[in-house]
Design a protein around this motif. Structure first.
Motif, PDB file in Angstrom:
ATOM      1  N   VAL A 143      21.049  -9.166  -3.219  1.00 16.34           N
ATOM      2  CA  VAL A 143      21.269  -7.881  -3.908  1.00 16.34           C
ATOM      3  C   VAL A 143      19.997  -7.465  -4.652  1.00 16.34           C
ATOM      4  O   VAL A 143      19.610  -6.288  -4.646  1.00 16.34           O
ATOM      5  CB  VAL A 143      22.476  -7.961  -4.871  1.00 16.34           C
ATOM      6  CG1 VAL A 143      22.624  -6.664  -5.667  1.00 16.34           C
ATOM      7  CG2 VAL A 143      23.761  -8.261  -4.103  1.00 16.34           C
ATOM      8  N   ALA A 144      19.316  -8.440  -5.254  1.00 14.58           N
ATOM      9  CA  ALA A 144      18.070  -8.125  -5.970  1.00 14.58           C
ATOM     10  C   ALA A 144      17.007  -7.588  -4.998  1.00 14.58           C
ATOM     11  O   ALA A 144      16.258  -6.655  -5.330  1.00 14.58           O
ATOM     12  CB  ALA A 144      17.556  -9.365  -6.697  1.00 14.58           C
ATOM     13  N   ILE A 145      16.970  -8.157  -3.796  1.00 20.56           N
ATOM     14  CA  ILE A 145      16.027  -7.647  -2.778  1.00 20.56           C
ATOM     15  C   ILE A 145      16.451  -6.230  -2.361  1.00 20.56           C
ATOM     16  O   ILE A 145      15.619  -5.323  -2.272  1.00 20.56           O
ATOM     17  CB  ILE A 145      15.977  -8.585  -1.553  1.00 20.56           C
ATOM     18  CG1 ILE A 145      15.375  -9.934  -1.958  1.00 20.56           C
ATOM     19  CG2 ILE A 145      15.176  -7.967  -0.412  1.00 20.56           C
ATOM     20  CD1 ILE A 145      15.476 -11.010  -0.884  1.00 20.56           C
ATOM     21  N   GLY A 146      17.752  -6.063  -2.145  1.00 22.35           N
ATOM     22  CA  GLY A 146      18.257  -4.732  -1.762  1.00 22.35           C
ATOM     23  C   GLY A 146      17.951  -3.683  -2.817  1.00 22.35           C
ATOM     24  O   GLY A 146      17.534  -2.566  -2.490  1.00 22.35           O
ATOM     25  N   ARG A 147      18.110  -4.041  -4.060  1.00 23.08           N
ATOM     26  CA  ARG A 147      17.834  -3.101  -5.156  1.00 23.08           C
ATOM     27  C   ARG A 147      16.362  -2.667  -5.136  1.00 23.08           C
ATOM     28  O   ARG A 147      16.047  -1.507  -5.400  1.00 23.08           O
ATOM     29  CB  ARG A 147      18.167  -3.776  -6.497  1.00 23.08           C
ATOM     30  CG  ARG A 147      17.899  -2.910  -7.710  1.00 23.08           C
ATOM     31  CD  ARG A 147      18.170  -3.668  -8.988  1.00 23.08           C
ATOM     32  NE  ARG A 147      17.409  -4.916  -9.047  1.00 23.08           N
ATOM     33  CZ  ARG A 147      17.549  -5.844  -9.981  1.00 23.08           C
ATOM     34  NH1 ARG A 147      18.447  -5.679 -10.935  1.00 23.08           N
ATOM     35  NH2 ARG A 147      16.817  -6.944  -9.964  1.00 23.08           N
ATOM     36  N   ALA A 148      15.476  -3.610  -4.811  1.00 23.89           N
ATOM     37  CA  ALA A 148      14.055  -3.244  -4.730  1.00 23.89           C
ATOM     38  C   ALA A 148      13.785  -2.398  -3.477  1.00 23.89           C
ATOM     39  O   ALA A 148      12.989  -1.462  -3.511  1.00 23.89           O
ATOM     40  CB  ALA A 148      13.195  -4.509  -4.704  1.00 23.89           C
ATOM     41  N   LEU A 149      14.478  -2.709  -2.376  1.00 24.23           N
ATOM     42  CA  LEU A 149      14.215  -1.997  -1.115  1.00 24.23           C
ATOM     43  C   LEU A 149      14.633  -0.532  -1.167  1.00 24.23           C
ATOM     44  O   LEU A 149      13.970   0.319  -0.579  1.00 24.23           O
ATOM     45  CB  LEU A 149      14.950  -2.687   0.043  1.00 24.23           C
ATOM     46  CG  LEU A 149      14.323  -3.962   0.570  1.00 24.23           C
ATOM     47  CD1 LEU A 149      15.212  -4.559   1.657  1.00 24.23           C
ATOM     48  CD2 LEU A 149      12.928  -3.683   1.142  1.00 24.23           C
ATOM     49  N   VAL A 150      15.738  -0.234  -1.864  1.00 23.00           N
ATOM     50  CA  VAL A 150      16.215   1.153  -1.858  1.00 23.00           C
ATOM     51  C   VAL A 150      15.261   2.085  -2.596  1.00 23.00           C
ATOM     52  O   VAL A 150      15.382   3.303  -2.501  1.00 23.00           O
ATOM     53  CB  VAL A 150      17.655   1.303  -2.411  1.00 23.00           C
ATOM     54  CG1 VAL A 150      18.652   0.642  -1.468  1.00 23.00           C
ATOM     55  CG2 VAL A 150      17.781   0.795  -3.833  1.00 23.00           C
ATOM     56  N   ALA A 151      14.287   1.530  -3.313  1.00 21.40           N
ATOM     57  CA  ALA A 151      13.230   2.354  -3.904  1.00 21.40           C
ATOM     58  C   ALA A 151      12.140   2.673  -2.879  1.00 21.40           C
ATOM     59  O   ALA A 151      11.194   3.387  -3.174  1.00 21.40           O
ATOM     60  CB  ALA A 151      12.625   1.654  -5.116  1.00 21.40           C
ATOM     61  N   ASN A 152      12.308   2.122  -1.659  1.00 17.44           N
ATOM     62  CA  ASN A 152      11.335   2.354  -0.579  1.00 17.44           C
ATOM     63  C   ASN A 152       9.905   1.964  -0.949  1.00 17.44           C
ATOM     64  O   ASN A 152       8.981   2.800  -0.916  1.00 17.44           O
ATOM     65  CB  ASN A 152      11.409   3.812  -0.115  1.00 17.44           C
ATOM     66  CG  ASN A 152      12.569   3.998   0.837  1.00 17.44           C
ATOM     67  OD1 ASN A 152      12.582   3.423   1.916  1.00 17.44           O
ATOM     68  ND2 ASN A 152      13.569   4.752   0.405  1.00 17.44           N
ATOM     69  N   PRO A 153       9.725   0.690  -1.294  1.00 12.43           N
ATOM     70  CA  PRO A 153       8.384   0.245  -1.692  1.00 12.43           C
ATOM     71  C   PRO A 153       7.403   0.194  -0.521  1.00 12.43           C
ATOM     72  O   PRO A 153       7.792  -0.088   0.607  1.00 12.43           O
ATOM     73  CB  PRO A 153       8.638  -1.174  -2.223  1.00 12.43           C
ATOM     74  CG  PRO A 153       9.852  -1.632  -1.487  1.00 12.43           C
ATOM     75  CD  PRO A 153      10.709  -0.400  -1.302  1.00 12.43           C
ATOM     76  N   LYS A 154       6.134   0.479  -0.841  1.00 12.12           N
ATOM     77  CA  LYS A 154       5.062   0.157   0.107  1.00 12.12           C
ATOM     78  C   LYS A 154       4.778  -1.336  -0.004  1.00 12.12           C
ATOM     79  O   LYS A 154       4.477  -2.002   0.978  1.00 12.12           O
ATOM     80  CB  LYS A 154       3.783   0.909  -0.261  1.00 12.12           C
ATOM     81  CG  LYS A 154       3.872   2.409  -0.127  1.00 12.12           C
ATOM     82  CD  LYS A 154       2.570   3.031  -0.644  1.00 12.12           C
ATOM     83  CE  LYS A 154       2.691   4.531  -0.735  1.00 12.12           C
ATOM     84  NZ  LYS A 154       1.559   5.139  -1.437  1.00 12.12           N
ATOM     85  N   VAL A 155       4.817  -1.816  -1.246  1.00  7.85           N
ATOM     86  CA  VAL A 155       4.546  -3.237  -1.506  1.00  7.85           C
ATOM     87  C   VAL A 155       5.732  -3.817  -2.271  1.00  7.85           C
ATOM     88  O   VAL A 155       6.154  -3.275  -3.296  1.00  7.85           O
ATOM     89  CB  VAL A 155       3.274  -3.428  -2.351  1.00  7.85           C
ATOM     90  CG1 VAL A 155       3.039  -4.913  -2.635  1.00  7.85           C
ATOM     91  CG2 VAL A 155       2.060  -2.825  -1.651  1.00  7.85           C
ATOM     92  N   LEU A 156       6.250  -4.921  -1.749  1.00  9.04           N
ATOM     93  CA  LEU A 156       7.344  -5.625  -2.397  1.00  9.04           C
ATOM     94  C   LEU A 156       6.781  -6.906  -3.018  1.00  9.04           C
ATOM     95  O   LEU A 156       6.130  -7.693  -2.335  1.00  9.04           O
ATOM     96  CB  LEU A 156       8.393  -5.956  -1.334  1.00  9.04           C
ATOM     97  CG  LEU A 156       9.749  -6.463  -1.768  1.00  9.04           C
ATOM     98  CD1 LEU A 156      10.452  -5.465  -2.665  1.00  9.04           C
ATOM     99  CD2 LEU A 156      10.609  -6.740  -0.525  1.00  9.04           C
ATOM    100  N   LEU A 157       7.030  -7.079  -4.310  1.00  3.73           N
ATOM    101  CA  LEU A 157       6.590  -8.277  -5.017  1.00  3.73           C
ATOM    102  C   LEU A 157       7.811  -9.173  -5.169  1.00  3.73           C
ATOM    103  O   LEU A 157       8.807  -8.765  -5.784  1.00  3.73           O
ATOM    104  CB  LEU A 157       6.042  -7.901  -6.398  1.00  3.73           C
ATOM    105  CG  LEU A 157       4.946  -6.828  -6.449  1.00  3.73           C
ATOM    106  CD1 LEU A 157       4.679  -6.393  -7.892  1.00  3.73           C
ATOM    107  CD2 LEU A 157       3.661  -7.347  -5.815  1.00  3.73           C
ATOM    108  N   LEU A 158       7.769 -10.365  -4.603  1.00  6.17           N
ATOM    109  CA  LEU A 158       8.931 -11.272  -4.627  1.00  6.17           C
ATOM    110  C   LEU A 158       8.586 -12.506  -5.441  1.00  6.17           C
ATOM    111  O   LEU A 158       7.710 -13.287  -5.053  1.00  6.17           O
ATOM    112  CB  LEU A 158       9.286 -11.714  -3.201  1.00  6.17           C
ATOM    113  CG  LEU A 158       9.666 -10.638  -2.184  1.00  6.17           C
ATOM    114  CD1 LEU A 158       9.818 -11.269  -0.784  1.00  6.17           C
ATOM    115  CD2 LEU A 158      10.974  -9.965  -2.575  1.00  6.17           C
ATOM    116  N   ASP A 159       9.282 -12.683  -6.561  1.00  5.62           N
ATOM    117  CA  ASP A 159       8.972 -13.823  -7.427  1.00  5.62           C
ATOM    118  C   ASP A 159       9.968 -14.951  -7.214  1.00  5.62           C
ATOM    119  O   ASP A 159      11.138 -14.830  -7.591  1.00  5.62           O
ATOM    120  CB  ASP A 159       8.976 -13.371  -8.897  1.00  5.62           C
ATOM    121  CG  ASP A 159       8.275 -14.394  -9.791  1.00  5.62           C
ATOM    122  OD1 ASP A 159       7.951 -15.501  -9.304  1.00  5.62           O
ATOM    123  OD2 ASP A 159       8.055 -14.084 -10.974  1.00  5.62           O
TER     124      ASP A 159
END
Ligand code: ATP
Length: 234
Positions: A143-159
């Motif tokens: 869900v945390a990944i999905g929440r970041a994806l729906v912002a349509n990132p060019k760059v995804l930072l995964l901690d």
């Protein structure tokens, strides 16, 4: 072409402690870079400084050639830089769907919406009305990944995707990476599990006490070289 994300000589402190020291990165579109290093090496501080959640002492962050170093986090999200933070940070009493909707507030236009996220994580559509607190750790991470994806990132930072998850869940999580890359998302991830990082990354950066001790495509290093950079041997 300008790299999609460029970090120039970034330095960040916690009080008097120098947590990140003159770290530089260049990510071209479609790359996956992994930052590795032991506990306290400065990996999370680096990602938080790139995302705008920790003010750097010096250095520059460029997104598609634009200097975003002084921009607040939400402006970076709107420009295409999204962080999946360590520990997921979901709203426990909100539903899966409500948590995903949080990510749409400063979204860029792009291919990702709730439906695409539900397609990516097959189980999620049926459980979209369930509260986040009732999900397993792996489901919360999704869900945390999905929440970041729906912002349509060019760059995804995964901690630290793997933190507290079983090996199978970690494998499933990493299995989604090719789908993200196919959509043009570039990924910078922090990973304590070196073998996992080496499997997925086009380039690794090893940090030791905030400094880069090794950087390059994983295939050019022997395990002994990586180990030495990780533990500061030799
Ligand atoms: P971990 O894998 O344990 O999360 P890390 O590589 O992500 O480690 P950071 O969390 O960035 O490392 O920490 C870098 C250094 O900064 C460590 O020495 C840590 O103790 C210190 N530090 C981190 N957060 C804070 C804070 N909020 N206040 C003070 N010191 C901090």
């Amino acid at each position: 072409m300008a790299p999609v994300l460029e970090v120039r000589s970034l330095t960040a402190d916690h009080g008097r402690l120098r947590a990140v020291s003159e770290v530089s990165l260049r990510l071209d579109a479609g790359e996956v870079h992994a930052v590795i290093g032991a506990n306290g090496a400065g990996k999370s501080t680096l990602l938080r400084a790139i995302a705008g959640l920790h003010p750097p002492a010096s250095g520059t962050v460029l997104l598609d050639g634009d200097d975003v170093t002084r921009h607040p986090p939400e402006r970076r999200v709107a420009a295409g830089l999204s962080l999946v933070p360590e520990g997921r940070r979901l709203f426990a009493s909100l539903t899966v769907e409500e948590n995903l909707l949080v990510g749409t507030h400063v979204a860029r236009p792009g291919p990702w919406d709730l439906e695409r996220v539900y397609d990516l994580f097959g189980w999620m559509r049926d459980r979209r009305r369930q509260r986040a607190e009732h999900l397993s750790g792996g489901e919360q991470q999704a869900v945390a990944i999905g929440r970041a994806l729906v912002a349509n990132p060019k760059v995804l930072l995964l901690d630290e995707l793997s933190l507290g998850l079983s090996p199978k869940v970690v494998r499933d999580m990493y299995a989604t990476l090719p789908r993200l890359l196919a959509e043009g998302v570039t990924v910078l991830l922090v990973e304590q599990d070196v073998s996992q990082a080496v499997r997925v990354a086009t380039r690794i950066h090893c940090l030791l006490e905030g400094r880069t001790t090794l950087t390059g495509p994983p295939a050019v290093f022997t395990p002994a070289q990586i180990e030495a950079a990780y533990f500061g041997l030799g």
